[in-house]
Structure formats: C-alpha cells, structure tokens
Design an enzyme around this catalytic site. Structure first.
Site, PDB file in Angstrom:
ATOM      1  N   HIS A   1      26.640  45.457   8.538  1.00 40.77           N
ATOM      2  CA  HIS A   1      26.583  44.984   9.698  1.00 40.77           C
ATOM      3  C   HIS A   1      27.846  43.982  10.059  1.00 40.77           C
ATOM      4  CE1 HIS A   1      21.976  45.232   9.539  1.00 40.77           C
ATOM      5  NE2 HIS A   1      22.522  46.613   9.886  1.00 40.77           N
TER       6      HIS A   1
ATOM      7  N   TYR B   1      20.101  32.491   7.290  1.00 36.66           N
ATOM      8  CA  TYR B   1      21.359  32.244   7.551  1.00 36.66           C
ATOM      9  C   TYR B   1      21.521  31.596   9.023  1.00 36.66           C
ATOM     10  CZ  TYR B   1      20.359  37.305   8.747  1.00 36.66           C
ATOM     11  OH  TYR B   1      19.556  38.491   9.266  1.00 36.66           O
TER      12      TYR B   1
END
Length: 209
Positions: free
Chosen positions: A69, A138
C-alpha cells in the site's frame, strides 16, 4: 543518514524516504520503558516534525499479508512498530522516476527489538507476521482516504518479495490489486520528483518555523 541521541538511534534505509528508529530500552525489575516516538529525535533525523492525524492498530494471524500500500500525494507518512509478536515489513519503491524503482527492503519489527519503521509520503510497504499473531501500531500523518490509496499486488512475481513461507491470506482488495507494471501503465503510481518536492517542502516549512 545515521544518527543517535539519548533516546534512539536512527538509520536511513537504502530506499530514499524510509528510516528505522531504534529506541533505547530501559529495563529494570518491573519490566521496561522506552520512547516509541520522540518528536525532537524525529525532527533531528528528518529535518521536520511528524504531524500525527491518525493512529492505527491491527492484529494479524500467521499467513496474513497486508499490502503493498501507498497513498497518492500529498500522501500519508507512516511510523510503524510491532507491539506484540513479530512481523517482516517490506518497503517497496513504487515512485516513478526513482533510481531504486521496483526495489524493496525488508525490516523485522518485533516486540523484542522494539524498532520502528518510518515511510515518507509516496513510499509503499506491506507486512506479514512471523509469529502466530502480531499486533502493529502506526502513526499516520493524514487520515485514510479510499480515493487516494494505491495498491500493488503483494505476490507480484516480478517483485518476488520475501514473504514468510505460509499460505497467504489476502484481503479481496489486495488480491485484486495490479502488478507494479500494470499500476505503472494505469498511471496510479506516485512520481518520485513530486515526492522529493514534498519532502523538501516539509523541511522548508519546519525551518521557517
């Protein structure tokens, strides 16, 4: 660029715009303590702060592959660490015009090494557990937007990424993603020069105060 201060060591990977942060761990008889993220250390290493707009957490079981991604500019920088278990996170250069286009670099993030992987805007990645289960947290510089997401098939044979030897579990979107060359033909990949301009813009804005 490699650097070290009182809270963490920072090293730049071979793919421009990606870094590994290695926090200093302070163990004692109670357990341990570390600074997962330090704005001063981050700014010293990259020349600009990390503005956090979203914090994500995912748990994955062995065999799962999440990625590859990226996000179209202005993009989404990501600062990822594995808080439970272990993963291999593979950074892939999908920026058109980059001298390292199509190359990758795997990084192990584990609950033992406590390392953190930073990927600047336009840098792509994917990860897979090395343990029966792994939890990843994250920080993201922008919120998620489906319309700006870029996907490349994680099992693209031309990339030949070194995933763990397991039957892959992919989302429907990742299974339908194009190969890197197909994405190039579709015109969906980020431009390297534009990414460089974005990094320079962030540094200039930080220098201006």
């Amino acid at each position: 660029m490699d650097g070290e201060n009182t809270v963490m060591r920072v090293r730049q990977l071979g793919l421009d715009g990606s870094y590994v942060f290695e926090p200093k761990v302070f163990p004692d008889d109670r357990g341990l303590f570390l600074e997962v993220f330090s704005q001063p250390a981050f700014r010293e290493a990259l020349g600009h702060p990390l503005d956090v707009a979203q914090v994500n957490c995912s748990t994955s079981r062995r065999g799962t592959i999440r990625g590859i991604h990226a996000v179209a500019l202005p993009g989404q920088a990501r600062y990822a660490t594995c808080v439970s278990g272990a993963i291999v996170d593979i950074v892939v250069d999908v920026r058109l015009g980059s001298p390292t286009f199509g190359r990758y670099e795997p990084v192990e993030l584990t609950e033992d090494n406590r390392h953190v992987l930073y990927m600047g805007e336009g840098v792509a990645h994917g990860f897979a557990p090395l343990t029966d289960e792994a939890t990843v947290v994250y920080l993201c510089s922008n919120t998620w937007n489906r319309d700006t997401e870029i996907r490349v098939h994680p099992l693209d044979p031309e990339l030949a990424l070194p995933w763990p030897d397991a039957e892959p579990i992919l989302s429907a979107e990742d299974r339908a993603a194009p190969s890197l060359r197909e994405a190039e033909r579709l015109g969906t990949l980020p431009d390297y020069a534009a990414c460089q301009a974005r990094y320079a813009e962030l540094r200039a804005s930080a220098a201006a105060g």
